[in-house]
Design an enzyme around this catalytic site. Structure first.
Site, mmCIF file in Angstrom:
data_model
loop_
_atom_site.group_PDB
_atom_site.id
_atom_site.type_symbol
_atom_site.label_atom_id
_atom_site.label_comp_id
_atom_site.label_asym_id
_atom_site.label_seq_id
_atom_site.Cartn_x
_atom_site.Cartn_y
_atom_site.Cartn_z
ATOM 1 N N ARG A 87 1.118 -1.136 0.018
ATOM 2 C CA ARG A 87 -0.251 0.056 -0.008
ATOM 3 C C ARG A 87 0.779 1.492 -0.400
ATOM 4 N NH1 ARG A 87 -3.534 -2.224 -1.628
ATOM 5 N NH2 ARG A 87 -5.868 -2.691 -0.666
ATOM 6 N N HIS A 97 -1.365 0.277 -9.889
ATOM 7 C CA HIS A 97 -2.202 -0.279 -8.869
ATOM 8 C C HIS A 97 -2.812 -1.538 -9.377
ATOM 9 C CE1 HIS A 97 -4.214 -0.544 -4.538
ATOM 10 N NE2 HIS A 97 -3.374 -1.611 -5.232
HETATM 11 P P1 NDP Z 1 -2.135 -11.650 3.903
HETATM 12 O O1 NDP Z 1 -3.530 -11.248 5.410
HETATM 13 O O2 NDP Z 1 -2.657 -13.590 3.289
HETATM 14 O O3 NDP Z 1 -0.289 -11.938 4.384
HETATM 15 C C1 NDP Z 1 0.117 -10.801 4.969
HETATM 16 C C2 NDP Z 1 0.937 -11.080 5.235
HETATM 17 O O4 NDP Z 1 2.105 -10.083 5.749
HETATM 18 C C3 NDP Z 1 1.188 -12.011 6.392
HETATM 19 O O5 NDP Z 1 2.444 -13.246 6.310
HETATM 20 C C4 NDP Z 1 1.143 -11.129 7.418
HETATM 21 O O6 NDP Z 1 1.569 -12.171 8.584
HETATM 22 C C5 NDP Z 1 1.925 -10.351 7.017
HETATM 23 N N1 NDP Z 1 2.369 -9.647 8.547
HETATM 24 C C6 NDP Z 1 1.634 -8.647 8.871
HETATM 25 N N2 NDP Z 1 1.937 -7.777 9.855
HETATM 26 C C7 NDP Z 1 3.151 -8.320 10.158
HETATM 27 C C8 NDP Z 1 3.961 -7.405 10.370
HETATM 28 N N3 NDP Z 1 3.845 -5.710 11.105
HETATM 29 N N4 NDP Z 1 5.535 -7.262 10.459
HETATM 30 C C9 NDP Z 1 5.627 -8.977 9.446
HETATM 31 N N5 NDP Z 1 4.696 -9.538 9.110
HETATM 32 C C10 NDP Z 1 3.124 -8.771 8.786
HETATM 33 O O7 NDP Z 1 -2.512 -11.080 2.827
HETATM 34 P P2 NDP Z 1 -2.148 -10.759 1.299
HETATM 35 O O8 NDP Z 1 -1.024 -12.159 1.282
HETATM 36 O O9 NDP Z 1 -3.146 -11.324 1.023
HETATM 37 O O10 NDP Z 1 -1.917 -9.795 0.880
HETATM 38 C C11 NDP Z 1 -1.283 -9.106 1.600
HETATM 39 C C12 NDP Z 1 -1.606 -7.262 0.879
HETATM 40 O O11 NDP Z 1 -1.080 -6.994 -0.382
HETATM 41 C C13 NDP Z 1 -2.922 -6.345 0.753
HETATM 42 O O12 NDP Z 1 -3.411 -6.301 1.909
HETATM 43 C C14 NDP Z 1 -2.725 -5.731 -0.091
HETATM 44 O O13 NDP Z 1 -2.227 -4.341 0.854
HETATM 45 C C15 NDP Z 1 -1.636 -6.203 -0.904
HETATM 46 N N6 NDP Z 1 -2.743 -6.203 -2.158
HETATM 47 C C16 NDP Z 1 -2.051 -5.496 -3.117
HETATM 48 C C17 NDP Z 1 -2.368 -5.649 -4.468
HETATM 49 C C18 NDP Z 1 -2.201 -4.930 -5.566
HETATM 50 O O14 NDP Z 1 -2.843 -5.123 -6.487
HETATM 51 N N7 NDP Z 1 -1.095 -3.737 -5.764
HETATM 52 C C19 NDP Z 1 -3.171 -6.858 -4.857
HETATM 53 C C20 NDP Z 1 -3.086 -7.839 -3.497
HETATM 54 C C21 NDP Z 1 -3.040 -7.096 -3.132
HETATM 55 P P3 NDP Z 1 1.574 -13.970 9.124
HETATM 56 O O15 NDP Z 1 1.247 -14.714 8.089
HETATM 57 O O16 NDP Z 1 1.630 -14.033 10.530
HETATM 58 O O17 NDP Z 1 -0.379 -13.238 9.313
HETATM 59 C C1 OXD Z 2 -6.031 -5.557 -3.486
HETATM 60 C C2 OXD Z 2 -5.421 -4.841 -4.787
HETATM 61 O O1 OXD Z 2 -6.501 -5.347 -2.192
HETATM 62 O O2 OXD Z 2 -5.654 -4.763 -5.089
HETATM 63 O O3 OXD Z 2 -6.561 -7.070 -4.103
HETATM 64 O O4 OXD Z 2 -4.879 -3.659 -3.369
#
Ligand code: NDP
Ligand code: OXD
Length: 311
Positions: free
Chosen positions: A226, A274
């Site tokens: 983000r 994005h």
């Molecule tokens: P998930 O919830 O599946 O995974 C999030 C990961 O981040 C987990 O491994 C979590 O740890 C880790 N995490 C969260 N907080 C911390 C922290 N403070 N320190 C270290 N690790 C942390 O989310 P997704 O993988 O599905 O998506 C992640 C993000 O990607 C979304 O929230 C979105 O912002 C972004 N995104 C962007 C897109 C784009 O088109 N640019 C498309 C899709 C997503 P744990 O495993 O321990 O819970």
């Molecule tokens: C999502 C994104 O969060 O596209 O799915 O950013």
């Protein structure tokens, strides 16, 4: 019996136009088209207005349009109801492809090949083999794990960071680090650092001076989490003093990225709008319809996010 009715809540997207008639079994409307707000049972939200939820006292759940829920959790009028997100392996594979492409763009020196092509210049450029390019992945959830699997197949050594290793699926050859200092340790050992963290209290602004200083000279940043996680001025400074080698940035503090933003013209920044990994529309429709059927049957929604964690 008709299924519960819903509302679209977004300040940035015309969700009604986006979905058109794709929700064949559901009645979902924009706030202006709703005559009985008390009958609304669910919302589909993306960057909702501060007071967006106030008019709907009967809401039973809110769904994001994609993986991220940050803009929903930040909304001051969000009631204490479950928040769900799209969880789609296909979206994760799109992300893995985006990251693999941008990583190879830098490490196989395609920017230089493009310039040489304009000059009709045949110049073979030395590159490092994947086993010599250390990759760090911040966030090891749906997006991070799919990305790790793809890059592992290509032969890159990978270290990832999660909040708690309990949820991390083991991928042979991928080390997962957690706890204090994990981000800095992984950044310091990454020739390419990929950010796929959700936006939370802890991750806001993490891509800044301190993390960049820890990264090796010439390292590449790929950022698709983000916009609010990146200190854009710190990135420009790290590139301009040649500490970082380049960056691929998909998400920005202000979207759309303003026309006069310095990233557009920067030689060593690859900008994308994005769209690293949009959840496929059919999947969004199917998953939200399934959640609505669950509440209609008196069942809890599937896999709500942990509001305390912020993702
Ligand atoms: P998930 O919830 O599946 O995974 C999030 C990961 O981040 C987990 O491994 C979590 O740890 C880790 N995490 C969260 N907080 C911390 C922290 N403070 N320190 C270290 N690790 C942390 O989310 P997704 O993988 O599905 O998506 C992640 C993000 O990607 C979304 O929230 C979105 O912002 C972004 N995104 C962007 C897109 C784009 O088109 N640019 C498309 C899709 C997503 P744990 O495993 O321990 O819970
Ligand atoms: C999502 C994104 O969060 O596209 O799915 O950013």
């Amino acid at each position: 019996m008709p299924l519960p009715r819903g509302v679209y809540l977004s300040t940035s997207l015309d969700l009604a136009a986006f979905f058109g008639d794709r929700f064949r079994d559901l009645d979902i409307r924009t706030p202006e088209a709703i005559d009985d707000p008390a009958a609304i049972r669910f919302a589909i939200a993306w960057e909702p207005a501060a007071d967006a939820f106030t008019a709907y006292p009967g809401l039973q759940f809110v769904s994001s349009l994609g993986a991220g829920v940050d803009s929903i959790l930040a909304c001051p009028s969000l009631p204490d109801i479950p928040v769900v997100r799209v969880r789609d392996p296909e979206q994760a594979r799109l992300m893995a492809g985006f990251v693999a492409w941008t990583l190879l763009w830098w490490t196989r020196r395609f920017g230089e090949h493009r310039q040489n092509q304009r000059l009709a210049l045949w110049q073979r450029l030395p590159v490092n083999a994947p086993s010599h390019i250390r990759v760090g992945i911040l966030g090891f959830g749906l997006m991070g794990q799919a990305t790790a699997r793809t890059l592992h197949t290509l032969g890159f050594p990978i270290r990832a960071v999660a909040r708690s290793s309990r949820r991390a699926e083991a991928i042979p050859g991928v080390t997962v680090e957690c706890g204090p200092g994990a981000l800095t340790r992984v950044a310091a050992a990454s020739d390419v650092l990929i950010n796929l963290l959700p936006l939370t209290r802890e991750t806001r602004g993490i891509l800044g001076d301190a993390l960049f200083a820890a990264m090796p000279q010439g390292a590449i940043l790929i950022h698709a989490g983000r916009g609010e996680q990146l200190d854009e001025g710190a990135l420009l400074a790290a590139l301009d003093r040649d500490h970082l080698g380049g960056a691929a940035i998909d998400v920005f503090a202000q979207e759309p990225l303003p026309a006069d933003h310095p990233f557009w013209a920067h030689e060593r920044i690859l900008v994308s709008p994005h769209d690293a990994a949009d959840a496929p529309t059919d999947t969004i429709v199917a998953q939200i319809t399934d959640q609505v059927r669950r509440i209609a049957a008196g069942e809890p929604v599937l896999d709500p996010i942990f509001r305390d964690h912020g993702y």
